[in-house]
Enzyme design. Sequence first.
Site, PDB file in Angstrom:
ATOM      1  N   SER A 180     -10.361   6.074  -8.012  1.00  0.00           N
ATOM      2  CA  SER A 180      -9.327   5.148  -7.517  1.00  0.00           C
ATOM      3  C   SER A 180      -8.077   5.309  -8.371  1.00  0.00           C
ATOM      4  O   SER A 180      -8.158   5.689  -9.543  1.00  0.00           O
ATOM      5  CB  SER A 180      -9.843   3.714  -7.643  1.00  0.00           C
ATOM      6  OG  SER A 180      -8.789   2.791  -7.541  1.00  0.00           O
TER       7      SER A 180
ATOM      8  N   TYR B 256     -14.341  -2.966 -12.506  1.00  0.00           N
ATOM      9  CA  TYR B 256     -14.262  -1.953 -11.437  1.00  0.00           C
ATOM     10  C   TYR B 256     -13.413  -0.761 -11.886  1.00  0.00           C
ATOM     11  O   TYR B 256     -13.823   0.402 -11.761  1.00  0.00           O
ATOM     12  CB  TYR B 256     -13.659  -2.603 -10.187  1.00  0.00           C
ATOM     13  CG  TYR B 256     -13.243  -1.660  -9.082  1.00  0.00           C
ATOM     14  CD1 TYR B 256     -14.152  -1.256  -8.106  1.00  0.00           C
ATOM     15  CD2 TYR B 256     -11.929  -1.189  -8.982  1.00  0.00           C
ATOM     16  CE1 TYR B 256     -13.758  -0.398  -7.068  1.00  0.00           C
ATOM     17  CE2 TYR B 256     -11.524  -0.340  -7.967  1.00  0.00           C
ATOM     18  CZ  TYR B 256     -12.449   0.057  -7.008  1.00  0.00           C
ATOM     19  OH  TYR B 256     -12.048   0.902  -5.995  1.00  0.00           O
TER      20      TYR B 256
HETATM   21  P1  NAD Z   1     -16.154  -0.523   2.086  1.00  0.00           P
HETATM   22  O1  NAD Z   1     -16.579  -1.825   1.509  1.00  0.00           O
HETATM   23  O2  NAD Z   1     -15.542  -0.494   3.448  1.00  0.00           O
HETATM   24  O3  NAD Z   1     -17.390   0.480   2.086  1.00  0.00           O
HETATM   25  C1  NAD Z   1     -18.197   0.606   0.974  1.00  0.00           C
HETATM   26  C2  NAD Z   1     -19.634   0.796   1.444  1.00  0.00           C
HETATM   27  O4  NAD Z   1     -20.411   1.092   0.293  1.00  0.00           O
HETATM   28  C3  NAD Z   1     -20.304  -0.433   2.042  1.00  0.00           C
HETATM   29  O5  NAD Z   1     -20.156  -0.574   3.425  1.00  0.00           O
HETATM   30  C4  NAD Z   1     -21.781  -0.245   1.692  1.00  0.00           C
HETATM   31  O6  NAD Z   1     -22.527   0.339   2.737  1.00  0.00           O
HETATM   32  C5  NAD Z   1     -21.734   0.756   0.566  1.00  0.00           C
HETATM   33  N1  NAD Z   1     -22.369   0.170  -0.610  1.00  0.00           N
HETATM   34  C6  NAD Z   1     -21.887  -0.800  -1.429  1.00  0.00           C
HETATM   35  N2  NAD Z   1     -22.818  -1.098  -2.360  1.00  0.00           N
HETATM   36  C7  NAD Z   1     -23.899  -0.301  -2.119  1.00  0.00           C
HETATM   37  C8  NAD Z   1     -25.175  -0.154  -2.712  1.00  0.00           C
HETATM   38  N3  NAD Z   1     -25.546  -0.873  -3.788  1.00  0.00           N
HETATM   39  N4  NAD Z   1     -26.043   0.738  -2.170  1.00  0.00           N
HETATM   40  C9  NAD Z   1     -25.704   1.474  -1.080  1.00  0.00           C
HETATM   41  N5  NAD Z   1     -24.493   1.390  -0.497  1.00  0.00           N
HETATM   42  C10 NAD Z   1     -23.612   0.491  -0.999  1.00  0.00           C
HETATM   43  O7  NAD Z   1     -15.169   0.109   0.990  1.00  0.00           O
HETATM   44  P2  NAD Z   1     -14.016   1.234   1.015  1.00  0.00           P
HETATM   45  O8  NAD Z   1     -12.732   0.529   0.777  1.00  0.00           O
HETATM   46  O9  NAD Z   1     -14.182   2.163   2.119  1.00  0.00           O
HETATM   47  O10 NAD Z   1     -14.362   1.975  -0.358  1.00  0.00           O
HETATM   48  C11 NAD Z   1     -14.927   3.269  -0.417  1.00  0.00           C
HETATM   49  C12 NAD Z   1     -14.605   3.859  -1.753  1.00  0.00           C
HETATM   50  O11 NAD Z   1     -13.185   3.968  -1.894  1.00  0.00           O
HETATM   51  C13 NAD Z   1     -15.081   3.047  -2.945  1.00  0.00           C
HETATM   52  O12 NAD Z   1     -15.519   3.940  -3.966  1.00  0.00           O
HETATM   53  C14 NAD Z   1     -13.829   2.334  -3.405  1.00  0.00           C
HETATM   54  O13 NAD Z   1     -13.884   2.007  -4.779  1.00  0.00           O
HETATM   55  C15 NAD Z   1     -12.802   3.406  -3.147  1.00  0.00           C
HETATM   56  N6  NAD Z   1     -11.431   2.944  -3.060  1.00  0.00           N
HETATM   57  C16 NAD Z   1     -11.045   2.075  -2.102  1.00  0.00           C
HETATM   58  C17 NAD Z   1      -9.737   1.663  -2.057  1.00  0.00           C
HETATM   59  C18 NAD Z   1      -9.236   0.700  -1.016  1.00  0.00           C
HETATM   60  O14 NAD Z   1      -8.084   0.257  -1.122  1.00  0.00           O
HETATM   61  N7  NAD Z   1     -10.014   0.376   0.007  1.00  0.00           N
HETATM   62  C19 NAD Z   1      -8.813   2.144  -3.006  1.00  0.00           C
HETATM   63  C20 NAD Z   1      -9.250   3.046  -3.983  1.00  0.00           C
HETATM   64  C21 NAD Z   1     -10.566   3.437  -4.001  1.00  0.00           C
END
Ligand code: NAD
Length: 262
Positions: A154, A167
Amino acid sequence: MRPDPDYQPRATRLRLERKVALITGGDSGIGRAVALAYAKEGADLVLSYLSEDDDAKTTEEAAREFGAKVLLVRGDISDEKHCKHLIGETIREYGQLDILVNNAAIQYPQESIEKITAIQLHKTFATNIFAQFYLCKAALPHLKAGSNIICTTSVTAYRGSGHLIDYASTKGAIVSFVRSLSASLAQKNIRVNGVAPGPVWTPLIPATFPADHVSEFGSDVPMGRAAEPNEIAPAYVFLGSDDASYITGQIIHPNGGEIINT
Ligand code: NAD
């Protein structure tokens, strides 16, 4: 000139044809967009998710429309036993694993470090970084030369985050994990890279941030808006494909123009 340089594009017509990809958090958000982009490029998929069966089915159906085979595996990746099971199921179903996308993560915003309990700290580290360790370790015996691993970190790894201290710390650990693992696997021609998204409009955002933060989410980056998940997925397609055959230990930054200090 001997030998002749190789000028032909490396990837086949479909950039991920005949490849099998395991995507954690493949049900939702960035993971769903990566699943669809991979399916469109010819990959077969294993989608790991925590408990959201409906989200997983929706992603599965959309990926199948591109002709992909899809295996859904529900369960908690913070448990090493489940990570071994996930890799075992992948090999049982397809007999191979070419791309491991370590993408799942959780976040629990808190206004100060005093509010972060030991339970939250352990859960965040167990889900966001320990799981990546467990999965890479279990996958390694099955990865061949040309396979690769992509880890979602991130922008918060680079600039910190006052309300996501735990985080952001896991995301910093992921950057170092990518660099270290890539160094140890480079001679085997197994590549390890990362993607460091900026703000992305996914279910994680309204689920974890207060309404005032959600309404302004992404407005502080140079492009003035959050990304859609499908603007992040192409970085994973590139890194996962043979087009990235000389790239390892690197992070791609789809973040709306924020200049970060690598
Ligand atoms: P999201 O919540 O839409 O999806 C994350 C998914 O991870 C969940 O649906 C779940 O199925 C899975 N998950 C969570 N805990 C779990 C566990 N213990 N076991 C198995 N599966 C699990 O989130 P997103 O925004 O798509 O995030 C995806 C990645 O992108 C993450 O690593 C997040 O840190 C990173 N990220 C997101 C953003 C943002 O702005 N959305 C920014 C930077 C980085």
